[in-house]
Enzyme design. Structure first.
Site, PDB file in Angstrom:
ATOM      1  N   HIS A   1       0.857  -1.189   0.000  1.00 25.25           N
ATOM      2  CA  HIS A   1       0.000   0.000   0.000  1.00 25.25           C
ATOM      3  C   HIS A   1       0.888   1.232   0.000  1.00 25.25           C
ATOM      4  CE1 HIS A   1      -3.136   2.820   1.155  1.00 25.25           C
ATOM      5  NE2 HIS A   1      -3.978   1.884   0.765  1.00 25.25           N
TER       6      HIS A   1
ATOM      7  N   ASP B   1      -8.028  -5.182   0.019  1.00 27.09           N
ATOM      8  CA  ASP B   1      -8.530  -6.034  -1.069  1.00 27.09           C
ATOM      9  C   ASP B   1      -8.212  -7.506  -0.866  1.00 27.09           C
ATOM     10  OD1 ASP B   1      -9.667  -4.027  -2.628  1.00 27.09           O
ATOM     11  OD2 ASP B   1      -7.675  -3.388  -3.243  1.00 27.09           O
TER      12      ASP B   1
END
Ligand code: ACO
Length: 426
Positions: free
Chosen positions: A305, A362
């Site tokens: 991320h 996700d």
């Protein structure tokens, strides 16, 4: 507020420093170019603050996420998606009567104009629902052309309701169209998520009973996705909005940005990757080795991320929710086992440790969506529905702050001036 001195070409320039409410520090570089001729160069905006915002706080090092000051863990446990939508777009938790009024409006505005339905038939049967969602969302603006002034608070208010109420209907219609099934009208007796589930999975020929566990799990998923400060799609929404484009057009652009596999499209890619690994005999080591190999262009989807260099707090909540939901729904999904093994393996792997690559939101959301019966190509659409109140809140804030039109600069690296060469001499 303090100052910082920069020395450039022998000249000292004083720049103001800015501090946020959580102690984040920034340098206000607005006067830099005017006074020195320099700009800052930061492709991908890795270190660039584009705005001041009161909406969402993230501390990527500590794994903290809060909407309007409220920790995501508390909201996921105790709030509802409609309440979180109110919180984000209005800036405060609603009172009982405000919550009832908001819920009532979301219910009353969930229908779309009958003419809009014809648009769905223009797409090929295998059209990706994100393309349909974005197109129809933009087309929605054509029905409210005299009411979408971004600087008119009443118009912004009603369009906020319209967007939140109608996007689930559009999402469900795009799915029904791809399945060749009749559209189901929103049912005013149901909750926001119950309505969505019925529009997705109901048939005109049968009664549809909303499963409470599925409804709750979906509500939690939407809460977890509701905002994430200045990510790619939100920045897109703000930039488009900065030209005073209407809310529908700005959100439509955000949906397109979210579609990419490095952003919201990752949840679909995670499932596809887990499935490939499973089909390949659950050979985790092979895929971890592939992720190490830069020439392979393979990345572990659902890992890493831009901001979180620690556990994504949403992934933590979802990892636990995944166990509960699958148990409750009595789903035995082999891909959950692959996901668990992959997570364990990657977390103890030097490559991933050195780069602070942890599972992101996700990684587990796809497995839950699958257990809820949501088809893989609808995963990113569900993400868009969740992110919608965040996009609206950020768009509203940007307009309210009078943010100037988004217009970055560049460092030109092309040819210097040269004379045009006629075709015969090339
Ligand atoms: N698998 C393997 N290696 C990775 C991964 C991954 N998933 N993510 C990052 N890396 C490596 C990069 O190759 C790079 O290595 P290097 O330093 O040896 O060159 C290093 O880690 C840093 O990666 P960047 O791409 O520079 O990190 P950035 O912050 O720009 O990207 C991103 C973040 C796009 C999310 C990236 O981690 C990625 O592609 N992840 C997979 C896709 C994904 O899951 N996206 C969803 C993000 S969450 C969301 O949008 C809701």
């Amino acid at each position: 507020m303090g100052t910082a001195t920069i020395n450039l070409d022998g000249n000292a320039l004083e720049l103001e420093t800015v501090e946020g409410s959580e102690g984040e520090k920034a340098l206000d570089i607005k006067p830099l170019r005017k006074q020195t001729g320099y700009i800052t160069l930061d492709p991908g905006y890795l270190n660039t603050g584009s705005c001041k915002s009161d909406i969402t706080f993230i501390n990527g090092e500590k794994g903290i996420l809060r909407y309007r000051g409220y920790p995501i863990e508390q909201l996921a446990e105790q709030s509802s998606f409609s309440e979180v939508s109110y919180l984000l777009t209005e800036g405060k938790l609603p009172t009982k009567s405000e919550a009832e009024e908001f819920e009532h409006l979301l219910t009353r505005h969930s229908l779309v104009h009958e003419d809009l339905k014809r648009m769905f038939q223009a797409f090929p049967p295998n059209a990706h629902p994100m393309a349909i969602l974005s197109s129809v969302c933009c087309a929605l603006s054509t029905f409210y052309q005299d009411q979408y002034d971004p600087l008119n608070p009443e118009q912004v208010k009603i369009n906020t309701i319209r967007m939140l109420a109608k996007l689930p209907t559009i999402a469900a219609y795009s799915y029904k169209q791809s399945m060749g099934q009749a559209f189901i009208y929103p049912d005013n007796k149901l909750s926001y998520c119950g309505r969505l589930l019925k529009m997705l999975f109901g048939y005109r020929t049968e009664q549809y009973e909303v499963d409470e566990d599925v409804e709750k799990a979906l509500d939690k998923l939407l809460i977890l996705h509701a905002d994430h400060e200045q990510n790619c799609s939100t920045t897109t929404v703000r930039i488009v909005g900065s030209s005073q484009a209407n809310l529908f057009a700005s959100i439509s652009a955000g949906i397109c940005a979210l579609w990419g596999p490095l952003h919201g499209g990752a949840n679909q890619k995670v499932l596809e990757m887990l499935d490939t690994i499973h089909q390949d005999g659950d050979d985790i080591d092979k895929y971890v080795a592939l992720a190490h190999d830069k020439s392979s262009n393979f990345r572990l989807m659902g890992f890493g991320h831009r901001v979180y260099k620690n556990f994504d707090p949403r992934a933590k909540i979802l990892g636990e929710a995944c166990e509960t939901v699958l148990k409750k729904l009595k789903v035995n999904d082999p891909l959950l086992n692959v996901a668990r093994k992959l997570e364990e393996r990657a977390l103890s792997d030097d490559y991933f440790k050195q780069r602070n690559l942890y599972p992101n939101v996700d990684f587990y959301s796809g497995i839950i969506y699958r257990a809820l019966g949501i088809p893989t190509n609808m995963f990113t659409v569900m993400f868009a529905l969740g992110r919608l109140p965040g996009w609206i809140a950020q768009w509203k804030e940007s307009s309210a702050h009078g943010t100037p039109i988004g217009r970055p600069r560049q460092v030109y690296t092309g040819p210097n001036t040269r004379d045009y060469v006629p075709m015969a001499k090339r």
